[in-house]
Design a protein around this motif. Structure first.
Motif, PDB file in Angstrom:
ATOM      1  N   GLY A  14     -25.940  49.217  33.041  1.00 22.86           N
ATOM      2  CA  GLY A  14     -24.470  48.763  33.545  1.00 22.86           C
ATOM      3  C   GLY A  14     -23.984  48.230  31.597  1.00 22.86           C
ATOM      4  N   ILE A  77     -18.530  44.494  34.833  1.00 17.40           N
ATOM      5  CA  ILE A  77     -18.802  45.966  34.947  1.00 17.40           C
ATOM      6  C   ILE A  77     -20.581  45.673  35.111  1.00 17.40           C
ATOM      7  CG2 ILE A  77     -19.528  48.448  33.192  1.00 17.40           C
ATOM      8  CD1 ILE A  77     -16.272  47.367  34.119  1.00 17.40           C
ATOM      9  N   LEU A  80     -21.063  44.489  38.317  1.00 15.03           N
ATOM     10  CA  LEU A  80     -20.127  45.916  39.775  1.00 15.03           C
ATOM     11  C   LEU A  80     -21.086  46.894  39.297  1.00 15.03           C
ATOM     12  CD1 LEU A  80     -17.811  47.148  40.830  1.00 15.03           C
ATOM     13  CD2 LEU A  80     -16.598  48.115  38.967  1.00 15.03           C
ATOM     14  N   THR A  81     -22.065  47.294  38.427  1.00 14.49           N
ATOM     15  CA  THR A  81     -22.873  48.090  38.151  1.00 14.49           C
ATOM     16  C   THR A  81     -23.649  48.202  39.248  1.00 14.49           C
ATOM     17  OG1 THR A  81     -22.605  48.991  35.779  1.00 14.49           O
ATOM     18  CG2 THR A  81     -24.003  50.148  36.568  1.00 14.49           C
ATOM     19  N   THR A  84     -22.079  48.932  42.815  1.00 11.47           N
ATOM     20  CA  THR A  84     -21.467  50.116  43.437  1.00 11.47           C
ATOM     21  C   THR A  84     -22.969  50.951  43.082  1.00 11.47           C
ATOM     22  OG1 THR A  84     -19.436  50.031  41.554  1.00 11.47           O
ATOM     23  CG2 THR A  84     -20.032  52.001  42.177  1.00 11.47           C
ATOM     24  N   CYS A 104     -20.172  58.089  39.941  1.00  7.75           N
ATOM     25  CA  CYS A 104     -19.781  56.204  39.975  1.00  7.75           C
ATOM     26  C   CYS A 104     -20.026  55.852  38.743  1.00  7.75           C
ATOM     27  CB  CYS A 104     -20.986  55.042  41.011  1.00  7.75           C
ATOM     28  SG  CYS A 104     -20.193  55.551  42.946  1.00  7.75           S
ATOM     29  N   SER A 105     -20.992  56.110  38.137  1.00  5.17           N
ATOM     30  CA  SER A 105     -20.811  56.053  36.399  1.00  5.17           C
ATOM     31  C   SER A 105     -19.502  55.913  35.578  1.00  5.17           C
ATOM     32  CB  SER A 105     -22.463  56.302  35.510  1.00  5.17           C
ATOM     33  OG  SER A 105     -22.764  55.822  35.736  1.00  5.17           O
ATOM     34  N   ILE A 108     -16.874  53.513  36.509  1.00  4.40           N
ATOM     35  CA  ILE A 108     -16.587  52.365  35.480  1.00  4.40           C
ATOM     36  C   ILE A 108     -16.670  51.703  34.888  1.00  4.40           C
ATOM     37  CG2 ILE A 108     -18.782  50.594  34.936  1.00  4.40           C
ATOM     38  CD1 ILE A 108     -20.278  51.485  37.671  1.00  4.40           C
ATOM     39  N   ARG A 112     -13.239  49.805  33.245  1.00  2.00           N
ATOM     40  CA  ARG A 112     -13.083  48.661  32.079  1.00  2.00           C
ATOM     41  C   ARG A 112     -12.276  49.134  30.468  1.00  2.00           C
ATOM     42  NH1 ARG A 112     -17.181  45.388  27.818  1.00  2.00           N
ATOM     43  NH2 ARG A 112     -15.321  45.464  26.511  1.00  2.00           N
TER      44      ARG A 112
END
Ligand SMILES: [Zn+2]
Length: 250
Positions: A14, A77, A80-81, A84, A104-105, A108, A112
């Protein structure tokens, strides 16, 4: 034990996504410039200032040297990483891990950059569409390669049409090109149904937040909201709930 190691690794991931997102939109510094610096006083950050979430909390969100505030997006973030990406390893079969990890990466990073600057990098949207096609071709995604292609086309077309109608009736530009590329990318990993439902979920979420801001009497609410983060959250919600959503729908 394994879970703790996984969480620590994801926190570091993250932190890397934060750096990548920041550099993608803020400057032309290549990723080979390895030292992290404070964007305000350019002081090199020490290792103890780079611990995900913890450093931000210990420093009360301020730079150790210049006391300038550090964006709260950093810890958000990083958390969230975990929220998620961690469930990917428990929820999906190992075949899909890599594809959903990359998916997903990328989302994310978009959350941001779009929240901070209203920009979505091509690097994490349109440039990753071929990857969606490749993964689905080799069965690393639960969509066929045809659906992956259709999803990408539908994603772009849906928002292009929305934009066209909006511009036709209001003479204003509604969505940025980044949003079009983003939904095309989402479509390439989720197929046409996933693309459509991600848009639906994202729009619902965006409307809810918009209404809440108006109800809260937010004076700074300018009417301009980044759509990318909602699309991204819609897509993430979709991949985890796709079985249930499709069962209800079909
Ligand atoms: Zn500083």
């Amino acid at each position: 034990m394994t879970l703790i190691v996984l969480i620590i690794m994801l926190l570091c991931w993250g932190s890397f996504l934060n750096q990548l997102a920041y550099r993608l939109v803020h400057d032309n510094i290549t990723l080979s410039k390895s030292r992290s610096t404070c964007p305000h006083c350019l002081t090199n950050l020490k290792a103890r200032d780079l611990i995900p979430v913890l450093s931000w909390c210990l420093l009360w969100g301020r730079c150790r040297s210049c006391q300038h505030s550090i964006s709260i997006l950093y810890p958000i973030i990083e958390l969230l990483t975990i929220v998620t990406i961690l469930p990917i390893f428990y929820y999906f079969s190992v075949t899909y891990w890599l594809a959903y990890f990359i998916f997903c990466s990328a989302l994310i990073i978009t959350i941001r950059t779009d929240l901070e600057t209203f920009l979505i990098s091509n690097l994490v949207s349109i440039y990753l569409i071929p990857l969606g096609l490749i993964f689905s071709y080799f069965n690393y995604l639960p969509v066929t390669v045809i659906n992956s292609g259709l999803g990408a086309i539908l994603g772009y077309s849906l928002l292009w049409l929305t934009n066209f109608m909006f511009a036709y009736f209001t003479n204003k530009q509604g969505l940025g090109t980044g949003d079009l590329f983003l939904l095309a990318f989402i479509g390439s990993f989720t197929g046409p149904i996933g693309c459509w439902l991600s848009l639906l979920l994202g729009s619902l979420l965006g409307s809810l937040v918009g209404i809440m801001q108006i109800l809260a009497g937010n004076n700074q609410f300018s009417g301009k909201i980044p759509f990318g983060p909602y699309l991204a959250l819609g897509a993430i919600t979709y991949i985890y709930w796709q079985d249930l959503i499709l069962r209800i729908m079909l």
